[in-house]
Write a protein that holds these residues in place. Structure first.
Motif, PDB file in Angstrom:
ATOM      1  N   ILE A 204      28.557  -5.055  -9.096  1.00 19.08           N
ATOM      2  CA  ILE A 204      27.704  -6.242  -9.222  1.00 19.08           C
ATOM      3  C   ILE A 204      27.772  -6.803 -10.639  1.00 19.08           C
ATOM      4  O   ILE A 204      27.886  -8.023 -10.836  1.00 19.08           O
ATOM      5  CB  ILE A 204      26.258  -5.895  -8.830  1.00 19.08           C
ATOM      6  CG1 ILE A 204      26.168  -5.634  -7.324  1.00 19.08           C
ATOM      7  CG2 ILE A 204      25.301  -7.025  -9.233  1.00 19.08           C
ATOM      8  CD1 ILE A 204      24.841  -5.068  -6.864  1.00 19.08           C
ATOM      9  N   ALA A 205      27.726  -5.915 -11.631  1.00 22.47           N
ATOM     10  CA  ALA A 205      27.797  -6.374 -13.015  1.00 22.47           C
ATOM     11  C   ALA A 205      29.120  -7.092 -13.285  1.00 22.47           C
ATOM     12  O   ALA A 205      29.157  -8.137 -13.950  1.00 22.47           O
ATOM     13  CB  ALA A 205      27.627  -5.203 -13.969  1.00 22.47           C
ATOM     14  N   LEU A 206      30.224  -6.554 -12.776  1.00 21.63           N
ATOM     15  CA  LEU A 206      31.523  -7.206 -12.954  1.00 21.63           C
ATOM     16  C   LEU A 206      31.536  -8.582 -12.294  1.00 21.63           C
ATOM     17  O   LEU A 206      32.024  -9.558 -12.877  1.00 21.63           O
ATOM     18  CB  LEU A 206      32.625  -6.338 -12.342  1.00 21.63           C
ATOM     19  CG  LEU A 206      33.176  -5.203 -13.202  1.00 21.63           C
ATOM     20  CD1 LEU A 206      34.098  -4.316 -12.373  1.00 21.63           C
ATOM     21  CD2 LEU A 206      33.917  -5.737 -14.417  1.00 21.63           C
ATOM     22  N   ALA A 207      31.023  -8.660 -11.070  1.00 23.98           N
ATOM     23  CA  ALA A 207      31.011  -9.943 -10.362  1.00 23.98           C
ATOM     24  C   ALA A 207      30.184 -10.971 -11.113  1.00 23.98           C
ATOM     25  O   ALA A 207      30.572 -12.148 -11.206  1.00 23.98           O
ATOM     26  CB  ALA A 207      30.468  -9.741  -8.953  1.00 23.98           C
ATOM     27  N   ARG A 208      29.049 -10.553 -11.678  1.00 27.90           N
ATOM     28  CA  ARG A 208      28.218 -11.501 -12.422  1.00 27.90           C
ATOM     29  C   ARG A 208      28.899 -11.975 -13.694  1.00 27.90           C
ATOM     30  O   ARG A 208      28.615 -13.065 -14.195  1.00 27.90           O
ATOM     31  CB  ARG A 208      26.867 -10.866 -12.740  1.00 27.90           C
ATOM     32  CG  ARG A 208      25.982 -10.699 -11.506  1.00 27.90           C
ATOM     33  CD  ARG A 208      24.589 -10.275 -11.879  1.00 27.90           C
ATOM     34  NE  ARG A 208      23.733 -10.169 -10.702  1.00 27.90           N
ATOM     35  CZ  ARG A 208      22.432  -9.859 -10.741  1.00 27.90           C
ATOM     36  NH1 ARG A 208      21.854  -9.631 -11.919  1.00 27.90           N
ATOM     37  NH2 ARG A 208      21.734  -9.782  -9.636  1.00 27.90           N
ATOM     38  N   LEU A 209      29.817 -11.170 -14.215  1.00 31.90           N
ATOM     39  CA  LEU A 209      30.566 -11.570 -15.407  1.00 31.90           C
ATOM     40  C   LEU A 209      31.807 -12.386 -15.061  1.00 31.90           C
ATOM     41  O   LEU A 209      32.578 -12.763 -15.936  1.00 31.90           O
ATOM     42  CB  LEU A 209      30.973 -10.331 -16.213  1.00 31.90           C
ATOM     43  CG  LEU A 209      29.823  -9.586 -16.906  1.00 31.90           C
ATOM     44  CD1 LEU A 209      30.313  -8.271 -17.489  1.00 31.90           C
ATOM     45  CD2 LEU A 209      29.162 -10.442 -17.978  1.00 31.90           C
ATOM     46  N   GLY A 210      32.003 -12.651 -13.763  1.00 33.34           N
ATOM     47  CA  GLY A 210      33.093 -13.509 -13.336  1.00 33.34           C
ATOM     48  C   GLY A 210      34.366 -12.797 -12.942  1.00 33.34           C
ATOM     49  O   GLY A 210      35.405 -13.439 -12.776  1.00 33.34           O
ATOM     50  N   THR A 211      34.301 -11.472 -12.761  1.00 37.18           N
ATOM     51  CA  THR A 211      35.478 -10.697 -12.373  1.00 37.18           C
ATOM     52  C   THR A 211      35.472 -10.467 -10.865  1.00 37.18           C
ATOM     53  O   THR A 211      34.509  -9.903 -10.339  1.00 37.18           O
ATOM     54  CB  THR A 211      35.484  -9.327 -13.085  1.00 37.18           C
ATOM     55  OG1 THR A 211      35.390  -9.530 -14.493  1.00 37.18           O
ATOM     56  CG2 THR A 211      36.747  -8.545 -12.758  1.00 37.18           C
TER      57      THR A 211
END
Length: 307
Positions: free
Chosen positions: A31-38
């Motif tokens: 989730i953290a990666l997705a929120r950072l645009g990854t």
């Protein structure tokens, strides 16, 4: 897993309300990666129950490419967070025989790893069952064969292991095949077998000797130490008023990996890592406080009100 969380400090025996959500190191990081645009693909197994539906629904809502096997013969795993004091949290796991513990190599679709930019695994899956451990080792072997970098976060959970030596051996096996290893200081000592006299830099060098060319030691409020291609880097933490530290380590790793995948230099990777880790400490819950990329500067601005 599903997550039940006490909102106020008290023994669970006297708590009357629990908040329902989801949690788990791999999910937190994804989730953290997705929120950072990854872009992120998540692979896991849940039960054919309402909690499993909740897990998959939340992950999809966060924009993940979810490869979730629904197991009709096992229940979704559960953890309960007991806030005994305002500063301490005890986590109870109910995972034995859960759907997640029944993960198999066949749950990881052909081509999914081979076409990825990076594979991330944790030591938690190694502890759940023989089949879950086999799945991790199979995934790592597939990544190696395809030339895909492997990221390994030790994430030691003592309550999931009956033998520290078995845990250390399993961690070393994966670390030897990994491109990068993340560990807390105590986890690094467990992984290497080093005693209390070894410095953090010594621990990083000992882990690097196993094979990875990037080693990151998470030091909480003291920031981190990284050994990348033999060069040592240190990064101070971002000071915040802590509400809940669960998930901060996962956020740290996500920040580092997001910048790594984007091709950014080590210093920038570390700055983002400690910033995302700090954000995770600001709210209750394992992943709810993970920042979007446009929010990263908030912890560094002097003006508290944005207009």
């Amino acid at each position: 897993m599903a997550l039940l969380r006490a909102e106020t400090p008290a023994p669970l025996a006297h708590v009357h309300e629990l908040a329902l959500g989801i949690g788990g190191a791999e999910s937190n990081l994804a989730i953290a990666l997705a929120r950072l645009g990854t872009p992120v693909s998540w692979v896991g197994r849940v039960g054919a129950d309402s909690l499993g539906e909740r897990v998959l629904r939340e992950l999809r809502a966060e924009g993940l490419d979810v490869h979730g096997t629904v197991d009709p013969e096992a229940l979704t795993g559960l953890m309960i967070k007991e806030r005994r004091t305002s500063d301490t949290v005890k986590v109870w796991y109910y995972r034995s025989g859960s759907a997640g513990s029944r993960l198999t190599p066949a749950d990881v679709a052909p081509g999914l790893i081979e076409e990825a930019t990076l594979l991330h695994v944790t030591g938690i899956s190694l502890a759940l069952s023989d089949s879950a451990r086999d799945t991790v080792l199979s995934a790592v072997a597939r990544a190696q064969a395809a030339g895909v970098p492997v990221s390994f976060d030790v994430n030691h959970r003592a309550s999931l292991w009956c033998d520290r030596d078995a845990a250390a051996a399993a961690y070393r096996e994966v670390a030897a095949s990994a491109t990068m290893v993340f560990a807390g200081e105590d986890e690094a000592r467990l992984l290497t077998g080093a005693d209390e006299t070894a410095s953090v830099a010594d621990l990083a060098r000992s882990i690097a000797a196993l094979g990875p060319d990037q080693v990151l030691i998470k030091l909480g409020a003291d920031g981190c130490l990284a050994l990348v291609d033999g060069t040592e880097h240190r990064q101070a933490a971002v000071p915040v008023r802590v509400v809940d530290t669960v998930g901060a380590g996962d956020a740290f790793v996500a920040g580092y990996l997001a910048e790594l995948v984007a091709g950014r230099p080590v210093a920038e990777r570390l700055r983002t890592a400690v910033t995302t880790g700090a954000f995770a400490c600001l709210t209750p819950g394992d992943w709810e406080g993970m920042p979007r990329r446009h929010e990263l500067a908030l912890l560094h601005q002097a003006e508290p009100v944005s207009r």
